[in-house]
Design an enzyme around this catalytic site. Structure first.
Site, PDB file in Angstrom:
ATOM      1  N   CYS A 116      -0.713  15.707  14.514  1.00 23.98           N
ATOM      2  CA  CYS A 116       0.410  15.084  15.227  1.00 23.98           C
ATOM      3  C   CYS A 116       1.468  16.100  15.666  1.00 23.98           C
ATOM      4  CB  CYS A 116       1.060  14.017  14.359  1.00 23.98           C
ATOM      5  SG  CYS A 116      -0.094  12.701  13.965  1.00 23.98           S
ATOM      6  N   HIS A 282       7.262  12.242  18.276  1.00 16.53           N
ATOM      7  CA  HIS A 282       5.848  11.897  18.197  1.00 16.53           C
ATOM      8  C   HIS A 282       5.768  10.398  17.924  1.00 16.53           C
ATOM      9  CE1 HIS A 282       1.865  11.305  16.888  1.00 16.53           C
ATOM     10  NE2 HIS A 282       2.181  11.181  15.610  1.00 16.53           N
ATOM     11  N   ASN A 312      -0.761   5.532  18.600  1.00 12.83           N
ATOM     12  CA  ASN A 312      -0.483   6.920  18.228  1.00 12.83           C
ATOM     13  C   ASN A 312      -1.605   7.788  18.814  1.00 12.83           C
ATOM     14  OD1 ASN A 312      -0.401   9.396  16.899  1.00 12.83           O
ATOM     15  ND2 ASN A 312       0.119   8.517  14.902  1.00 12.83           N
TER      16      ASN A 312
HETATM   17  N1  COA Z   1      -4.137  -5.725   9.558  1.00 10.16           N
HETATM   18  C1  COA Z   1      -3.832  -6.581   8.577  1.00 10.16           C
HETATM   19  N2  COA Z   1      -3.532  -6.184   7.314  1.00 10.16           N
HETATM   20  C2  COA Z   1      -3.554  -4.876   7.052  1.00 10.16           C
HETATM   21  C3  COA Z   1      -3.880  -3.933   8.039  1.00 10.16           C
HETATM   22  C4  COA Z   1      -4.183  -4.412   9.328  1.00 10.16           C
HETATM   23  N3  COA Z   1      -4.497  -3.570  10.349  1.00 10.16           N
HETATM   24  N4  COA Z   1      -3.822  -2.703   7.486  1.00 10.16           N
HETATM   25  C5  COA Z   1      -3.477  -2.871   6.200  1.00 10.16           C
HETATM   26  N5  COA Z   1      -3.326  -4.182   5.937  1.00 10.16           N
HETATM   27  C6  COA Z   1      -2.946  -4.797   4.663  1.00 10.16           C
HETATM   28  C7  COA Z   1      -3.298  -3.953   3.463  1.00 10.16           C
HETATM   29  O1  COA Z   1      -4.621  -4.151   3.096  1.00 10.16           O
HETATM   30  C8  COA Z   1      -2.315  -4.455   2.437  1.00 10.16           C
HETATM   31  O2  COA Z   1      -2.805  -5.635   1.903  1.00 10.16           O
HETATM   32  P1  COA Z   1      -2.605  -5.995   0.334  1.00 10.16           P
HETATM   33  O3  COA Z   1      -1.109  -6.061   0.172  1.00 10.16           O
HETATM   34  O4  COA Z   1      -3.309  -7.285   0.221  1.00 10.16           O
HETATM   35  O5  COA Z   1      -3.229  -4.859  -0.405  1.00 10.16           O
HETATM   36  C9  COA Z   1      -1.071  -4.818   3.263  1.00 10.16           C
HETATM   37  O6  COA Z   1      -1.534  -4.941   4.622  1.00 10.16           O
HETATM   38  C10 COA Z   1       0.025  -3.772   3.189  1.00 10.16           C
HETATM   39  O7  COA Z   1      -0.549  -2.473   3.393  1.00 10.16           O
HETATM   40  P2  COA Z   1       0.308  -1.177   3.448  1.00 10.16           P
HETATM   41  O8  COA Z   1      -0.585  -0.048   3.768  1.00 10.16           O
HETATM   42  O9  COA Z   1       1.174  -1.080   2.238  1.00 10.16           O
HETATM   43  O10 COA Z   1       1.230  -1.542   4.686  1.00 10.16           O
HETATM   44  P3  COA Z   1       2.489  -0.802   5.272  1.00 10.16           P
HETATM   45  O11 COA Z   1       3.614  -1.742   5.359  1.00 10.16           O
HETATM   46  O12 COA Z   1       2.745   0.521   4.621  1.00 10.16           O
HETATM   47  O13 COA Z   1       2.035  -0.518   6.760  1.00 10.16           O
HETATM   48  C11 COA Z   1       1.236   1.327   8.050  1.00 10.16           C
HETATM   49  C12 COA Z   1       0.918   0.265   7.001  1.00 10.16           C
HETATM   50  C13 COA Z   1      -0.007   2.176   8.216  1.00 10.16           C
HETATM   51  C14 COA Z   1       1.571   0.648   9.347  1.00 10.16           C
HETATM   52  C15 COA Z   1       2.435   2.163   7.561  1.00 10.16           C
HETATM   53  O14 COA Z   1       2.234   2.582   6.250  1.00 10.16           O
HETATM   54  C16 COA Z   1       2.672   3.363   8.430  1.00 10.16           C
HETATM   55  O15 COA Z   1       2.963   3.261   9.606  1.00 10.16           O
HETATM   56  N6  COA Z   1       2.626   4.554   7.835  1.00 10.16           N
HETATM   57  C17 COA Z   1       2.796   5.774   8.567  1.00 10.16           C
HETATM   58  C18 COA Z   1       1.572   6.026   9.336  1.00 10.16           C
HETATM   59  C19 COA Z   1       1.725   7.120  10.323  1.00 10.16           C
HETATM   60  O16 COA Z   1       2.745   7.315  10.877  1.00 10.16           O
HETATM   61  N7  COA Z   1       0.619   7.787  10.530  1.00 10.16           N
HETATM   62  C20 COA Z   1       0.536   8.797  11.482  1.00 10.16           C
HETATM   63  C21 COA Z   1       1.062  10.047  10.935  1.00 10.16           C
HETATM   64  S1  COA Z   1       1.958  10.861  12.070  1.00 10.16           S
END
Ligand code: COA
Length: 355
Positions: A116, A282, A312
């Site tokens: 990224c 980003h 992204n």
């Molecule tokens: N659709 C539905 N549910 C989903 C899902 C999807 N696409 N992806 C994950 N879940 C579920 C998980 O299984 C989890 O379920 P559970 O509570 O039953 O275990 C729940 O949603 C919460 O998951 P979690 O990973 O804790 O969610 P979050 O609020 O942290 O959001 C991201 C997930 C990925 C959106 C978030 O963590 C994020 O944006 N992180 C940064 C990622 C990033 O920027 N990456 C690029 C790097 S530059």
């Protein structure tokens, strides 16, 4: 004083649009979940058999070259940032040279693997070469084809819904115009959390790294004397070749590092957040960008967000966003533009440009 200026900028996103509703049909996810957590409504996927990071990069590069008012033969250095290269090796830099039809061997090509933050790293590298006078027309490209290697089952949903394909490119040239160009760049890395956002297989002895982290992961290495560790049947059977992301951990790090590295750049040149006309972060997650904007006291018209349309796109996200902002007239001559990125590695960085 010699500085680097962006003389031309271009972008390319593939035609095919994939909405959250489209993904609902192949995995257990919902449009509401994806929009609420990330801001993403849709992303673009490359043509399955005809497009690659190189071909998309070439489309964006051709526009940047034309807008810079140069010929492709004038390019003296190519820097290509991607995590989704056409080949394991050689890198996309030389493939782009060939795709653009640049036959001169006086040119050099370099590949950057900083995910990224690849574009910001590439900009900093280019800036050093311009300032020393070594190169005069550097073509910097960020391009990604995520769609070819994501897990489209429910197991991979936390990663797959986030990423999209596309490319952006700039031509950097020297300028002596007072106050114009790249004012500063700041780069950082911390390998401690390398596996928190990674694609580990195929790879060279990934098992070694797992054991060092205190985990015993069976990658199915056969008991042969030589080789056969790069790809094993077990890696294929257990789908160990998909990207892994600890989303919440990455989120926490990102919201800390983005403001830090932006402030570091501003301090270096004696400016403040209020001097920023346009922050082009980003496009990792709309919630991250909103958090950063709030922390720095920036209004919505000072931050460019397009993750809603593209997801992204990793190394391509900043040049695509910057290009859109310029085309929309949201970045004007004299404006202070701030670029900032954080991602896998972890690596992060920022750049300040007087447009
Ligand atoms: N659709 C539905 N549910 C989903 C899902 C999807 N696409 N992806 C994950 N879940 C579920 C998980 O299984 C989890 O379920 P559970 O509570 O039953 O275990 C729940 O949603 C919460 O998951 P979690 O990973 O804790 O969610 P979050 O609020 O942290 O959001 C991201 C997930 C990925 C959106 C978030 O963590 C994020 O944006 N992180 C940064 C990622 C990033 O920027 N990456 C690029 C790097 S530059």
């Amino acid at each position: 004083m010699l500085r680097s200026k962006i003389a031309g900028i271009g972008r390319y996103v593939p035609e095919k649009t994939v909405t959250n509703q489209d993904l609902e049909k192949v995995m257990d996810t919902t449009d509401a979940w994806v929009q609420e957590r990330t801001g993403i409504k849709e992303r673009h996927y490359a043509h399955k058999y005809e497009e690659t990071a190189t071909t998309m990069g070439a489309r964006a590069a051709a526009i940047a070259i034309e807008r810079a008012g140069i010929q492709k033969e004038d390019v003296d250095f190519i820097i290509f940032a991607t995590l989704s290269p056409d080949y394991y090796f050689p890198g996309c830099g030389v493939l782009l040279q060939r795709e653009l039809g640049i036959t001169s061997t006086e040119i050099a090509a370099l590949d950057i693997r900083n995910q990224c933050s690849g574009f910001v790293y590439g900009l900093s590298v280019a800036d050093q070469f311009i300032k020393t006078g070594m190169y005069k027309n550097i073509l910097l490209v960020g391009a990604e084809i995520h769609s070819m290697g994501l897990d489209f089952s429910t197991e991979g949903r936390n990663v797959t819904v986030i990423f999209g394909d596309g490319a952006g490119a700039v031509v950097l040239q020297p300028t002596e115009e007072e106050g114009r160009g790249v004012l500063t760049t700041k780069l950082h890395s911390d390998g401690t959390y390398a596996e928190k956002l990674a694609l580990i297989n195929p790879g060279a002895h990934a098992g070694y790294h797992y054991r060092k982290l205190g985990e015993e992961v069976d990658l199915g290495y056969p008991e042969t004397e030589y080789g056969e560790t790069f790809i094993t049947q077990k890696m294929l059977d257990d789908k160990l070749f998909y990207p892994y992301m600890d989303g919440p951990f990455v989120f926490k790090m990102a919201v800390q590092k983005f403001p830090e590295v932006i402030m570091e750049a501003l301090h270096a040149v004696g400016l403040a957040p209020s001097d920023i006309n346009m922050l082009v972060p980003h496009q990792a997650n709309l919630r991250i960008s909103e958090f950063v904007a709030k922390k720095l006291g920036l209004g919505p018209d000072q931050v460019w967000s397009n993750i809603q349309k593209y997801g992204n796109t990793t190394a391509a996200s900043i040049p695509i966003a910057l290009c859109e902002a310029v085309e929309a007239g949201a970045v004007k001559p004299g404006d202070l533009v701030c670029l900032a990125a954080f991602g896998s590695g972890f690596t992060w960085g920022s750049a300040l440009i007087r447009w």
